[in-house]
Design a protein around this motif. Sequence first.
Motif, PDB file in Angstrom:
ATOM      1  N   GLU A 119       0.813  -1.218   0.000  1.00 38.42           N
ATOM      2  CA  GLU A 119       0.000   0.000   0.000  1.00 38.42           C
ATOM      3  C   GLU A 119       0.850   1.274   0.000  1.00 38.42           C
ATOM      4  N   SER A 120       2.055   1.203   0.524  1.00 34.36           N
ATOM      5  CA  SER A 120       2.906   2.386   0.568  1.00 34.36           C
ATOM      6  C   SER A 120       3.469   2.740  -0.805  1.00 34.36           C
ATOM      7  N   LEU A 121       3.491   1.751  -1.728  1.00 41.65           N
ATOM      8  CA  LEU A 121       3.997   2.003  -3.075  1.00 41.65           C
ATOM      9  C   LEU A 121       2.889   2.329  -4.069  1.00 41.65           C
ATOM     10  N   CYS A 122       1.660   1.887  -3.786  1.00 43.73           N
ATOM     11  CA  CYS A 122       0.541   2.084  -4.705  1.00 43.73           C
ATOM     12  C   CYS A 122       0.320   3.563  -5.010  1.00 43.73           C
ATOM     13  N   ILE A 123       0.130   3.880  -6.295  1.00 47.39           N
ATOM     14  CA  ILE A 123      -0.118   5.261  -6.708  1.00 47.39           C
ATOM     15  C   ILE A 123      -1.568   5.486  -7.113  1.00 47.39           C
ATOM     16  N   GLY A 124      -2.393   4.469  -6.964  1.00 45.81           N
ATOM     17  CA  GLY A 124      -3.819   4.621  -7.248  1.00 45.81           C
ATOM     18  C   GLY A 124      -4.169   4.793  -8.701  1.00 45.81           C
ATOM     19  N   CYS A 125      -3.407   4.172  -9.617  1.00 42.80           N
ATOM     20  CA  CYS A 125      -3.658   4.356 -11.051  1.00 42.80           C
ATOM     21  C   CYS A 125      -4.848   3.545 -11.564  1.00 42.80           C
ATOM     22  N   GLY A 164      -7.147  15.811  -2.925  1.00 49.95           N
ATOM     23  CA  GLY A 164      -6.599  15.595  -1.591  1.00 49.95           C
ATOM     24  C   GLY A 164      -6.694  14.169  -1.104  1.00 49.95           C
ATOM     25  N   VAL A 165      -7.367  13.283  -1.871  1.00 48.39           N
ATOM     26  CA  VAL A 165      -7.521  11.888  -1.450  1.00 48.39           C
ATOM     27  C   VAL A 165      -6.687  10.996  -2.360  1.00 48.39           C
ATOM     28  N   LYS A 166      -5.858  10.169  -1.762  1.00 52.16           N
ATOM     29  CA  LYS A 166      -5.053   9.223  -2.529  1.00 52.16           C
ATOM     30  C   LYS A 166      -5.734   7.860  -2.494  1.00 52.16           C
TER      31      LYS A 166
END
Length: 205
Positions: A79-85, A142-144
């Motif tokens: 989850e720390s690497l995920c960029i939400g693509c 503002g939301v990742k």
Amino acid sequence: MNRFVIADPKLCIGCDTCMAACSTTHKTIGLQAHPRLTVTRNKDATAPVLCRHCEDAPCATVCPVNAITHVNGSIHINESLCIGCTLCSIACPFGAITFSGSRGVGLAHAYDTYIPSNVRTSNPTTSSPSCFGNDILAWEPGVKNIAVKCDLCAHLEGGPACIEACPTKALFLVDPENTLAMQKQKRDDAANAGSLLTHMILEER
């Protein structure tokens, strides 16, 4: 073959206990509280849909930052690497990857204070994605968004929390070793049944 959790629709009663257990156990260790499984319903049956931990894992193949990896016979998302693509969710053949996220510290007030009201009402948000018709494409300043999927509760020694919490035992873990043992047992049973039938036929003659 990787391990994965599967449900028996004949036993599932659609109580959502599995979703609650999943959310609680991940929240306690600081991960996204969004459930890693979704109970689907139709007029005849209900059953939760979970990640099948595919061996070829198309979600891992399309991830541009290598946030999805193969670990100990299962597929995990960092989850720390995920960029939400959202590419992994689109690639998943089972629809088992969803997105969840939260606003960073202090951003909630800043968003309401500095973003013009016409922008707030005209832009799509994660809570109101109807203008897209698909919540995968929804966004909110503002939301990742972070991808979430079943990780087999790797942090729990006793295995997936959903299996433990299910009141009707509709969920069970498919494990390569157990599967091979079951296949061998079925072959042995079939062989024994065939031998018994042959013996009965010979006796009748």
